[in-house]
Write a protein that holds these residues in place. Structure first.
Motif, PDB file in Angstrom:
ATOM      1  N   GLY A  50      21.678  29.303  -4.114  1.00  0.00           N
ATOM      2  CA  GLY A  50      20.218  29.554  -4.418  1.00  0.00           C
ATOM      3  C   GLY A  50      20.055  30.942  -5.312  1.00  0.00           C
ATOM      4  O   GLY A  50      19.140  30.990  -5.834  1.00  0.00           O
ATOM      5  N   GLY A 142      24.945  16.403   1.419  1.00  0.00           N
ATOM      6  CA  GLY A 142      23.531  16.774   0.954  1.00  0.00           C
ATOM      7  C   GLY A 142      22.449  16.643   1.802  1.00  0.00           C
ATOM      8  O   GLY A 142      21.614  17.833   1.908  1.00  0.00           O
ATOM      9  N   LEU A 146      20.401  20.325   3.289  1.00  0.00           N
ATOM     10  CA  LEU A 146      18.957  20.472   3.197  1.00  0.00           C
ATOM     11  C   LEU A 146      18.503  20.640   4.300  1.00  0.00           C
ATOM     12  O   LEU A 146      17.641  21.508   4.808  1.00  0.00           O
ATOM     13  CB  LEU A 146      18.487  18.910   2.524  1.00  0.00           C
ATOM     14  CG  LEU A 146      16.764  19.152   2.276  1.00  0.00           C
ATOM     15  CD1 LEU A 146      16.553  20.344   1.375  1.00  0.00           C
ATOM     16  CD2 LEU A 146      16.559  17.845   1.588  1.00  0.00           C
ATOM     17  N   ASP A 226      20.711  26.618  -1.494  1.00  0.00           N
ATOM     18  CA  ASP A 226      21.841  26.038  -2.211  1.00  0.00           C
ATOM     19  C   ASP A 226      21.714  24.592  -2.433  1.00  0.00           C
ATOM     20  O   ASP A 226      21.258  23.810  -1.565  1.00  0.00           O
ATOM     21  CB  ASP A 226      23.259  26.296  -1.486  1.00  0.00           C
ATOM     22  CG  ASP A 226      23.318  27.769  -1.308  1.00  0.00           C
ATOM     23  OD1 ASP A 226      22.815  28.693  -1.758  1.00  0.00           O
ATOM     24  OD2 ASP A 226      24.098  27.846  -0.022  1.00  0.00           O
ATOM     25  N   THR A 227      22.143  24.129  -3.793  1.00  0.00           N
ATOM     26  CA  THR A 227      22.116  22.660  -4.233  1.00  0.00           C
ATOM     27  C   THR A 227      23.590  22.417  -4.445  1.00  0.00           C
ATOM     28  O   THR A 227      24.420  23.163  -4.912  1.00  0.00           O
ATOM     29  CB  THR A 227      21.473  22.539  -5.495  1.00  0.00           C
ATOM     30  OG1 THR A 227      22.020  23.541  -6.384  1.00  0.00           O
ATOM     31  CG2 THR A 227      19.902  23.174  -5.235  1.00  0.00           C
ATOM     32  N   THR A 229      25.755  19.127  -6.396  1.00  0.00           N
ATOM     33  CA  THR A 229      25.342  18.172  -7.487  1.00  0.00           C
ATOM     34  C   THR A 229      26.598  17.355  -7.634  1.00  0.00           C
ATOM     35  O   THR A 229      27.778  17.997  -7.622  1.00  0.00           O
ATOM     36  CB  THR A 229      24.985  18.803  -8.817  1.00  0.00           C
ATOM     37  OG1 THR A 229      23.967  19.512  -8.539  1.00  0.00           O
ATOM     38  CG2 THR A 229      24.632  17.674  -9.785  1.00  0.00           C
TER      39      THR A 229
END
Length: 565
Positions: A50, A142, A146, A226-227, A229
């Motif tokens: 993030g 994921g 989240l 944080d993501t 992908t």
């Protein structure tokens, strides 16, 4: 060991190396072919923190690396795997292409060094299943990530929303009250209206503050989240990662060869039989001649007069070499009486003494061969002579009748005194004064007297006679006689004062073993010296096959070939 010795050991044990490779490779091939194949499906993820770590902040960089390792652990364990397995079971129940979910799968993840990437690998026995599991695992992770991030600010946001709701309700109530007072337009309500307006201003200010705090929390949530992908999705594998049948079989074959080589070298290391002249010298015995294994060995007649039947062979030449070395071993004191013995039985002493007698007689000397093995006599069988009367009879009769017991052998200058009837006390007879007188009488009848005796380590007959003769020759079987036996025999003979001239290394197998390097040149020399016909006969089946092929080639070019005379 020298390189040649290693090569000889390799040739000797080549069958064991091949057997080890075939067994180990075959077993590995069968096991791998019957093992359920395992497939691998992989996907790559990119983790974006993030807040990007500062390049000049070591703690921030270290935290980013720890974050990658943490996510790698969470991907392959805990609630993420449990939720993935649950959803995969639901998918497998409705989608027949996924096979049986009960076959299971295993997941592992590791961060890619110096990158923000995570490598996820899923293994299992069903290709369709593990590909679906890899994609589903990323999806569940994921969602779980989240939820975790939202839970960090959820309580604060809920508290602010509740407080903002209460303030907004108060504002609405105050606005309604102000509108009522303004509608009545009474002078007494002016002070109340002013108070309500001030209170409304305060509530509006509080609401603005709460709204600003809520916005700041939402902004912080968006900036610090944080993501993950997906960089590359999993594909259905077509080739299993294990077992690799050919590679595993080859490795097993190599391991089998190494194991067999270890066994072979261990056997060679533990093998203390005397196979070469150097082995005999280490045991304290000087080798006068080496006699290779003859083609007739192993047949019903192990003893044979090779000096007559195969005079031009390497075996016959070995006995002539022994004759020459004996002549040069005692130049100052010519040998008149010689004992030939061995350490143990079945070492070929009778064959050796019989062939030595023949070559000495062929050299022009008058030879008398005495069979003093009064326990298991065999000289008469070698020469095909009767054994009705012999040494035992000569010992109990007058010496003047000695010529009646000496038998002609058909070989010029060679006579044999067989053992005669086997007595109950052989050692006492051989140690008697009559035996010594008989030896002197035999020496007057011949140029040299050769005596065949029992094995020296079995009975003491040979040691008794050795002390009364000019020399002793010890026969050693290259395949059986151990070094300790040779050492003990030589020590026993020297203790009784015997003149140990040397030994004969008998039945040497030039085709294999440590002794091959010493004697491999004999066959080449004699095949060249005595001609192609003699050499072809000695090569046996191989020579016959080569001659047959040569005839076929000639026939193909010139037509039919008549048989050779």
């Amino acid at each position: 060991m020298e390189i040649r010795q290693y090569w000889n050991v390799f040739k000797k044990w080549l069958w064991l190396l091949a057997l080890g490779a075939l067994l180990a490779g075959g077993i590995a091939y069968a096991v791998n072919r019957n093992t359920t194949p395992v497939y691998l499906a992989g996907t790559t993820l990119m983790v974006t923190p993030g807040s990007a770590p500062s390049l000049d902040n070591y703690n921030a960089l270290y935290a980013a690396e720890r974050l990658g390792r943490t996510y790698a652990e969470l991907l392959s364990s805990g609630p993420v795997m449990e939720e993935t397995e649950r959803r995969l079971a639901q998918m497998a129940s409705t989608d027949p292409t996924l096979g049986d979910q009960g076959s299971g799968f295993a997941a592992s993840a590791q961060p890619v060094s110096e990158t923000q990437l995570l490598s996820l690998q899923v293994t299992g026995t069903d290709p369709q299943l593990i590909a679906a599991a890899a994609d589903l695992l990323v999806e569940v992770f994921g969602e779980w990530l989240l939820n975790i991030q939202q839970s960090r600010y959820g309580e604060s946001k809920a508290s602010l929303q509740a407080e903002m709701g209460r303030v907004q309700t108060s504002i609405q109530e105050l606005e309604a009250a102000i509108r009522d007072l303004q509608a009545r337009q009474q002078e007494a309500d002016a002070n109340e209206l002013a108070r309500l307006q001030d209170q409304l201003t305060q509530y509006r200010s509080s609401y603005s503050t709460l709204l600003n705090s809520y916005s700041n929390i939402a902004l912080a949530e968006a900036s610090t989240g944080d993501t993950v992908t997906v960089v590359s999705r999993a594909e259905v594998p077509r080739v299993p990662i294990r077992p690799q049948v050919m590679r595993n079989s080859l490795l097993a074959a190599v391991a089998g060869v190494l194991f067999a080589a270890g066994i072979a070298f261990l056997i060679e290391f533990l093998d203390d039989t005397v196979k070469t002249p150097s082995d005999a010298q280490q045991a304290g015995l000087n080798v006068l001649a080496t006699v290779q294994r003859a083609g007739s060995n192993g047949k019903k007649r192990p003893q044979e007069l090779f000096a007559l039947s195969e005079a031009r062979s390497p075996v016959g030449e070995a006995y002539r070499t022994l004759r020459t070395n004996l002549q040069f071993s005692s130049l100052d004191r010519p040998l008149r009486c010689l004992v030939v013995t061995s350490a143990l039985a079945t070492e070929g002493k009778t064959t050796t003494v019989a062939n030595l007698a023949v070559v000495m007689a062929q050299g022009g000397k008058r030879v008398v061969l005495v069979d003093a093995d009064l326990r298991r006599p065999s000289v008469h069988r070698v020469f095909g002579l009767p054994n009705r009367g012999g040494l035992t009879d000569a010992l109990v009769q007058e010496l003047a009748a000695l010529n009646g017991f000496l038998q002609d052998t058909g070989v010029e200058n060679l006579r044999v005194l067989t053992s005669g009837p086997i007595p109950p006390n052989p050692q006492e007879l051989l140690a008697s004064q009559r035996m010594e007188e008989l030896l002197h009488r035999l020496q007057s009848e011949a140029d040299i007297v050769l005596i065949d005796t029992p094995p020296s380590l079995v009975v003491a007959d040979a040691n008794v006679l050795a002390a009364r003769t000019d020399g002793v020759v010890l026969v050693v079987n290259a395949d059986r006689t151990r070094r300790v036996a040779v050492q003990q025999a030589t020590e026993d003979l020297r203790q009784v004062g015997a003149n140990l001239l040397g030994g004969v290394l008998n039945m040497v197998d030039i085709r294999r073993g440590r002794g091959a390097g010493y004697y491999s040149y004999h066959g080449y020399y004699y095949s060249q010296y005595y001609g192609e016909q003699e050499a072809g006969r000695r090569r046996g089946l191989r020579g016959w096959w080569r001659r047959l092929r040569r005839k076929k080639k000639v026939g193909a070019h010139r037509g039919p070939v008549s048989p050779a005379p």
